[in-house]
Motif scaffolding. Structure first.
Motif, PDB file in Angstrom:
ATOM      1  N   LYS A 101       0.990  -1.306   0.174  1.00 52.28           N
ATOM      2  CA  LYS A 101       0.180  -0.027  -0.010  1.00 52.28           C
ATOM      3  C   LYS A 101       0.819   1.209  -0.042  1.00 52.28           C
ATOM      4  O   LYS A 101       0.319   2.434  -0.504  1.00 52.28           O
ATOM      5  CB  LYS A 101      -0.963  -0.078   1.279  1.00 52.28           C
ATOM      6  N   LYS A 102       2.010   1.086   0.417  1.00 46.95           N
ATOM      7  CA  LYS A 102       3.082   2.221   0.545  1.00 46.95           C
ATOM      8  C   LYS A 102       3.515   2.695  -0.880  1.00 46.95           C
ATOM      9  O   LYS A 102       4.011   3.664  -0.928  1.00 46.95           O
ATOM     10  CB  LYS A 102       4.290   2.014   1.354  1.00 46.95           C
ATOM     11  N   LYS A 105       2.148   3.221  -7.126  1.00 49.98           N
ATOM     12  CA  LYS A 105       2.238   2.906  -8.707  1.00 49.98           C
ATOM     13  C   LYS A 105       2.059   1.112  -8.908  1.00 49.98           C
ATOM     14  O   LYS A 105       2.450   0.840  -9.866  1.00 49.98           O
ATOM     15  CB  LYS A 105       3.164   3.354  -9.404  1.00 49.98           C
ATOM     16  N   VAL A 106       2.298   0.475  -7.649  1.00 51.15           N
ATOM     17  CA  VAL A 106       2.449  -0.858  -7.560  1.00 51.15           C
ATOM     18  C   VAL A 106       1.037  -1.646  -7.482  1.00 51.15           C
ATOM     19  O   VAL A 106       0.028  -1.091  -6.503  1.00 51.15           O
ATOM     20  CB  VAL A 106       3.148  -1.382  -6.647  1.00 51.15           C
ATOM     21  N   ARG A 107       0.753  -2.758  -8.493  1.00 50.96           N
ATOM     22  CA  ARG A 107      -0.715  -2.920  -8.526  1.00 50.96           C
ATOM     23  C   ARG A 107      -0.512  -4.584  -7.907  1.00 50.96           C
ATOM     24  O   ARG A 107       0.134  -5.402  -8.910  1.00 50.96           O
ATOM     25  CB  ARG A 107      -1.354  -3.050  -9.770  1.00 50.96           C
ATOM     26  N   LEU A 173       9.488  -0.227 -10.940  1.00 52.25           N
ATOM     27  CA  LEU A 173       9.920  -1.501  -9.937  1.00 52.25           C
ATOM     28  C   LEU A 173      11.493  -1.345  -9.743  1.00 52.25           C
ATOM     29  O   LEU A 173      12.004  -1.692  -8.642  1.00 52.25           O
ATOM     30  CB  LEU A 173       9.455  -2.525 -10.776  1.00 52.25           C
ATOM     31  N   GLN A 174      12.251  -0.988 -10.907  1.00 51.62           N
ATOM     32  CA  GLN A 174      13.684  -0.899 -10.860  1.00 51.62           C
ATOM     33  C   GLN A 174      14.014   0.001  -9.762  1.00 51.62           C
ATOM     34  O   GLN A 174      14.964  -0.164  -8.783  1.00 51.62           O
ATOM     35  CB  GLN A 174      14.303  -0.484 -11.856  1.00 51.62           C
ATOM     36  N   SER A 175      13.340   1.008  -9.452  1.00 52.56           N
ATOM     37  CA  SER A 175      13.655   1.960  -8.386  1.00 52.56           C
ATOM     38  C   SER A 175      13.251   1.825  -6.923  1.00 52.56           C
ATOM     39  O   SER A 175      13.645   2.366  -6.093  1.00 52.56           O
ATOM     40  CB  SER A 175      13.063   3.445  -8.811  1.00 52.56           C
ATOM     41  N   HIS A 176      12.242   0.804  -7.074  1.00 56.38           N
ATOM     42  CA  HIS A 176      11.616   0.881  -5.750  1.00 56.38           C
ATOM     43  C   HIS A 176      11.674  -0.579  -5.314  1.00 56.38           C
ATOM     44  O   HIS A 176      11.371  -0.856  -4.044  1.00 56.38           O
ATOM     45  CB  HIS A 176       9.975   1.059  -5.863  1.00 56.38           C
ATOM     46  N   MET A 181      10.854  -5.108  -1.119  1.00 53.13           N
ATOM     47  CA  MET A 181      11.283  -6.291  -0.415  1.00 53.13           C
ATOM     48  C   MET A 181      12.025  -6.128   0.923  1.00 53.13           C
ATOM     49  O   MET A 181      12.133  -6.970   1.439  1.00 53.13           O
ATOM     50  CB  MET A 181      12.118  -6.923  -1.218  1.00 53.13           C
ATOM     51  N   GLU A 182      12.421  -5.078   1.359  1.00 52.59           N
ATOM     52  CA  GLU A 182      13.205  -4.943   2.674  1.00 52.59           C
ATOM     53  C   GLU A 182      12.627  -5.548   3.681  1.00 52.59           C
ATOM     54  O   GLU A 182      13.325  -6.182   4.262  1.00 52.59           O
ATOM     55  CB  GLU A 182      13.261  -3.332   2.767  1.00 52.59           C
ATOM     56  N   PRO A 183      11.279  -5.386   4.196  1.00 51.09           N
ATOM     57  CA  PRO A 183      10.790  -6.072   5.342  1.00 51.09           C
ATOM     58  C   PRO A 183      10.823  -7.656   5.171  1.00 51.09           C
ATOM     59  O   PRO A 183      10.732  -8.100   6.121  1.00 51.09           O
ATOM     60  CB  PRO A 183       9.264  -5.495   5.438  1.00 51.09           C
ATOM     61  N   PHE A 184      10.957  -8.061   4.015  1.00 55.28           N
ATOM     62  CA  PHE A 184      10.854  -9.574   3.691  1.00 55.28           C
ATOM     63  C   PHE A 184      12.088 -10.250   3.271  1.00 55.28           C
ATOM     64  O   PHE A 184      12.218 -11.262   2.835  1.00 55.28           O
ATOM     65  CB  PHE A 184       9.793  -9.692   2.827  1.00 55.28           C
TER      66      PHE A 184
END
Length: 279
Positions: A101-102, A105-107, A173-176, A181-184
């Motif tokens: 949710k953060k 632009k990610v679906r 996606l490349q930028s984010h 994935m950081e928490p996981f």
């Protein structure tokens, strides 16, 4: 060398640019089955998105296997029995979907049964190769899913998920993806499966683990396996098989670790290589 197991990614590997199996490749694979080899489709696709291809290749007659959801599930084509299944827990799925949710632009896309669930079926366009691309239609049709809108996927999910698929413009996606994935990072398997796809699966899941879990107890040896791929998510199985082959259209990282590089998916790369190894 005796090849008894032929493992293939689907999109960009087995199928050509038009998403079909070329006649020579199909003929070569059917011949290999008649000679006693088994075929394995190992894909990020859901199981439902592999069934037509398996039928076309007559895998149900020759003990073929479907490795779907990037290695999260393995199905026997003959019996349709589930041989391996390691899904995200409800808690893991909820955590990923809440974190997504953060990223405005990610679906996220998830599936259960005959449905694929998204937040907004009309928020479906990304930019790919400089042109608009209807990614939700592409994914839902490819998996043979009906579409259903859910405002809050994290709240909705009360079932295990074989994977959580996310999509956006490749540049976004490349930028984010690192932040996504950081928490996981040390808890789940997180990877690109295409320029506009980033996926989350259960910890330790990849195509090689699924293959090893199922094939070794069946009596097959790595030396009897050949694996073809084109993407980052094919690296584990290309490393795993006795012969690991990257397509000419593969990402460079895969070419670097492959035993050999064949022609592209539009040039019958699988058929050309198999002719060298099969009698």
């Amino acid at each position: 060398m005796s090849i008894k197991v032929i493992i293939m990614d689907v999109d960009g590997t087995l199928t050509n640019t038009n998403k079909v199996i070329t006649p020579l490749t199909k003929q070569t694979l059917l011949k290999a089955e008649e000679q006693g080899a088994i075929l394995i489709l190992a894909s990020g696709r859901p199981t439902s998105g592999l069934l037509d291809i398996a039928k076309e290749l007559e895998m149900h007659k020759h003990h073929g296997l479907l490795v779907s959801y990037n290695g999260s599930k393995v199905i026997d084509c003959e019996t349709m029995e589930t041989l391996f299944n390691q899904a995200l827990s409800v808690e893991e799925g909820k955590a990923v979907l809440e974190h997504m949710k953060k990223f405005d632009k990610v679906r996220p896309m998830i599936d259960k049964g005959e449905y694929m669930y998204v937040n907004n079926v009309y928020d479906n366009m990304i930019m790919f190769n400089g042109a608009p691309f209807d990614v939700i239609q592409y994914e839902s049709r490819g998996g043979k899913f009906k579409l259903c809108e859910i405002d809050d996927l994290a709240e909705f999910v009360d079932f295990e998920l074989n994977k959580i698929l996310t999509t956006s413009d490749p540049e976004y996606l490349q930028s984010h993806y690192e932040e996504m994935m950081e928490p996981f990072r040390d808890k789940l398997s997180c990877m690109f499966t295409g320029p506009f796809y980033f996926e989350f699966t259960a910890p330790g899941i990849d195509k090689a683990k699924a293959l090893d879990t199922v094939l070794i107890p069946m009596g097959y040896k790595k030396e009897e396996m050949i694996a073809f791929g084109d993407g980052h998510n094919d690296a584990s199985m290309v490393n795993y098989a006795g012969i690991g082959v990257a397509m000419a259209n593969a990402v460079q990282d895969l070419k670097d670790i492959a035993d050999e590089v064949t022609l592209s998916n539009d040039e019958d790369g699988i058929a050309v290589t198999l002719e060298k190894y099969m009698n």
